[in-house]
Scaffold this motif. Structure first.
Motif, short mmCIF file in Angstrom:
data_model
loop_
_atom_site.label_atom_id
_atom_site.label_comp_id
_atom_site.label_asym_id
_atom_site.label_seq_id
_atom_site.Cartn_x
_atom_site.Cartn_y
_atom_site.Cartn_z
N VAL A 1 65.73 37.95 39.14
CA VAL A 1 66.34 37.17 38.07
C VAL A 1 65.54 37.32 36.78
O VAL A 1 66.10 37.53 35.69
N ALA A 2 64.21 37.21 36.88
CA ALA A 2 63.37 37.35 35.69
C ALA A 2 63.50 38.74 35.08
O ALA A 2 63.56 38.89 33.86
N ALA A 3 63.55 39.77 35.94
CA ALA A 3 63.66 41.14 35.44
C ALA A 3 64.98 41.34 34.71
O ALA A 3 65.02 41.94 33.62
N ALA A 4 66.07 40.82 35.29
CA ALA A 4 67.37 40.97 34.64
C ALA A 4 67.42 40.19 33.33
O ALA A 4 68.02 40.64 32.35
N THR A 5 66.77 39.05 33.30
CA THR A 5 66.74 38.23 32.08
C THR A 5 66.04 38.96 30.94
O THR A 5 66.45 38.86 29.78
N LEU A 6 64.97 39.69 31.28
CA LEU A 6 64.18 40.37 30.25
C LEU A 6 64.56 41.84 30.08
O LEU A 6 63.98 42.53 29.25
N GLY A 27 77.15 33.22 32.24
CA GLY A 27 77.13 33.35 30.79
C GLY A 27 75.76 33.60 30.22
O GLY A 27 75.63 34.04 29.08
N LEU A 28 74.72 33.32 31.02
CA LEU A 28 73.36 33.56 30.54
C LEU A 28 72.97 35.03 30.71
O LEU A 28 72.29 35.60 29.86
N VAL A 29 73.37 35.61 31.82
CA VAL A 29 73.06 37.01 32.12
C VAL A 29 74.22 37.62 32.86
O VAL A 29 74.99 36.94 33.54
N GLU A 30 74.36 38.93 32.74
CA GLU A 30 75.50 39.66 33.30
C GLU A 30 75.53 39.58 34.82
O GLU A 30 74.52 39.59 35.49
N GLY A 31 76.74 39.51 35.37
CA GLY A 31 76.92 39.68 36.81
C GLY A 31 77.10 38.42 37.60
O GLY A 31 77.75 38.43 38.64
N VAL A 32 76.53 37.29 37.15
CA VAL A 32 76.54 36.09 37.98
C VAL A 32 77.92 35.49 38.13
O VAL A 32 78.29 34.99 39.20
N GLU A 33 78.72 35.52 37.07
CA GLU A 33 80.03 34.88 37.14
C GLU A 33 80.92 35.48 38.23
O GLU A 33 81.81 34.83 38.77
N ALA A 34 80.64 36.74 38.61
CA ALA A 34 81.46 37.38 39.64
C ALA A 34 81.28 36.74 41.01
O ALA A 34 82.15 36.86 41.88
N LEU A 35 80.18 36.02 41.23
CA LEU A 35 79.91 35.46 42.55
C LEU A 35 80.92 34.41 42.97
O LEU A 35 81.12 34.17 44.15
N SER A 36 81.55 33.76 42.01
CA SER A 36 82.49 32.67 42.34
C SER A 36 83.95 33.07 42.19
O SER A 36 84.83 32.23 42.29
N GLN A 37 84.22 34.35 41.96
CA GLN A 37 85.60 34.79 41.73
C GLN A 37 86.26 35.22 43.05
O GLN A 37 85.58 35.61 44.00
N PRO A 38 87.59 35.14 43.13
CA PRO A 38 88.29 35.49 44.38
C PRO A 38 88.32 37.00 44.62
O PRO A 38 88.08 37.80 43.70
N ALA A 39 88.67 37.36 45.85
CA ALA A 39 88.73 38.77 46.21
C ALA A 39 89.83 39.49 45.42
O ALA A 39 90.86 38.90 45.09
N THR A 40 89.58 40.74 45.12
CA THR A 40 90.58 41.55 44.42
C THR A 40 91.25 42.55 45.35
O THR A 40 92.33 43.04 45.05
N ARG A 53 64.64 32.22 26.94
CA ARG A 53 65.58 32.68 27.96
C ARG A 53 65.05 32.39 29.36
O ARG A 53 65.78 31.94 30.24
N LEU A 54 63.76 32.65 29.55
CA LEU A 54 63.15 32.38 30.86
C LEU A 54 63.17 30.89 31.18
O LEU A 54 63.45 30.49 32.31
N ASP A 55 62.85 30.06 30.19
CA ASP A 55 62.89 28.61 30.41
C ASP A 55 64.28 28.16 30.84
O ASP A 55 64.44 27.36 31.77
N THR A 56 65.30 28.71 30.17
CA THR A 56 66.68 28.33 30.48
C THR A 56 67.08 28.78 31.88
O THR A 56 67.65 28.01 32.68
N VAL A 57 66.81 30.04 32.19
CA VAL A 57 67.23 30.60 33.47
C VAL A 57 66.50 29.94 34.63
O VAL A 57 67.12 29.55 35.63
N PHE A 58 65.19 29.78 34.53
CA PHE A 58 64.44 29.16 35.63
C PHE A 58 64.75 27.67 35.72
O PHE A 58 64.68 27.08 36.81
N GLY A 59 65.12 27.05 34.59
CA GLY A 59 65.58 25.67 34.66
C GLY A 59 66.86 25.57 35.46
O GLY A 59 67.07 24.62 36.22
N ALA A 60 67.75 26.57 35.32
CA ALA A 60 68.99 26.59 36.10
C ALA A 60 68.72 26.87 37.57
O ALA A 60 69.38 26.31 38.46
#
Length: 291
Positions: free
Chosen positions: A136-141, A15-28, A168-175
């Protein structure tokens, strides 16, 4: 094969940046191995043969437990965004096809997903981890990895210029955990600028702090000697002494002159500090002329 519980980095970043949520989804679907190709944003550049063999043995017993994340290319081809190591091991295991999660991802989303997927592994070497965190930093910015390091330095010096980006960087690197983005860019991003021989030593297990010291030596022969010393157990401080021995009786004026003649010292200055230096040099010149 014992598997370490998967850290929740992806979930914390979802939800912070595009693409990450797909890592935990099942195969299609499933795709033939020959239809897949390695991704352009893969931070990992080394795949140890013994590790691949162990993973292949696990795949023969249990199959692929986590699908590969891929995105479509032209001509019925697909780019691996996350899971290249599983793809390589599947070839060794003799599989004809693998489970995949197919997603239309932008370059930024693909870069981020690849970086996060690798950061969730326990055996990255320091260079691979730096590439992943920069991704990660590049995608965030919304930047390329080549653009992001100077931007991070600029934000560290003047966070008031873009407080939203800093937040945004503080949040992402905190995660991500382990360190702040400020600590990362000051202490470890420089690994990617090291000479190739020192980078190779890091990939072979050299401590990154020792690598940063050895990288200051410009002469390849001298670097080789320092690398041998590090392999023999030399400490970071001992290596510093060998790279730049202390001179108790050093002339301060000579020290300043030497630093001013160092091209890397000058090019590292930001424009504001360079202007201050130019003014000071003008004042010194005037004093020497007797004005």
């Amino acid at each position: 094969m014992t598997r370490r519980p998967r850290p929740a980095i992806g979930a914390r970043l979802s939800g912070l940046v595009e693409g990450v949520e797909a890592l935990s989804q099942p195969a299609t679907t499933t795709l033939p191995l020959e239809a897949l190709q390695p991704g352009q944003f893969q931070p990992r550049v080394q795949f140890a043969s013994e590790g691949l063999e162990a993973l292949a043995a696990s795949i023969r017993e249990q199959g692929i437990l986590q699908p590969l994340l891929v995105r479509p290319l032209s001509g019925s081809r697909y780019e691996i965004v996350a899971g290249e190591r599983r793809w390589r091991a599947a070839q060794i295991a003799g599989l004809a096809e693998v489970p995949v999660l197919l997603r239309d991802l932008s370059d930024e989303g693909a870069r981020l997903a690849a970086a996060v997927e690798n950061l969730q592994r326990e055996n990255l070497n320091p260079l691979e981890e730096v590439r992943a965190r920069l991704g990660v930093a590049a995608a965030t910015l919304g930047l390329t990895p080549d653009e992001v390091v100077p931007r991070l330095f600029a934000l560290d010096r003047r966070p008031e210029d873009n407080p939203g980006a800093v937040e945004r960087l503080d949040t992402v690197f905190g995660a991500l955990g382990r360190e702040s983005w400020r600590s990362f860019v000051k202490n470890r991003a420089a690994l990617l600028s090291l000479p190739e021989d020192v980078q190779a030593a890091v990939e072979g297990g050299l401590d990154y702090r020792k690598a940063l010291v050895i990288g200051r030596a410009e002469d390849p022969t001298r670097r080789a000697e320092l690398l041998d010393a590090a392999a023999a157990g030399a400490t970071v401080q001992a290596l510093r002494e060998q790279v730049a021995p202390r001179r108790v009786d050093a002339d301060p004026a000579r020290t300043v002159a030497r630093r001013l003649s160092d091209r890397r010292t000058l090019t590292a200055l930001d424009p504001a500090r360079r202007r201050k230096l130019d003014r000071l040099l003008g004042q010194i010149e005037a004093l020497l002329d007797g004005n």
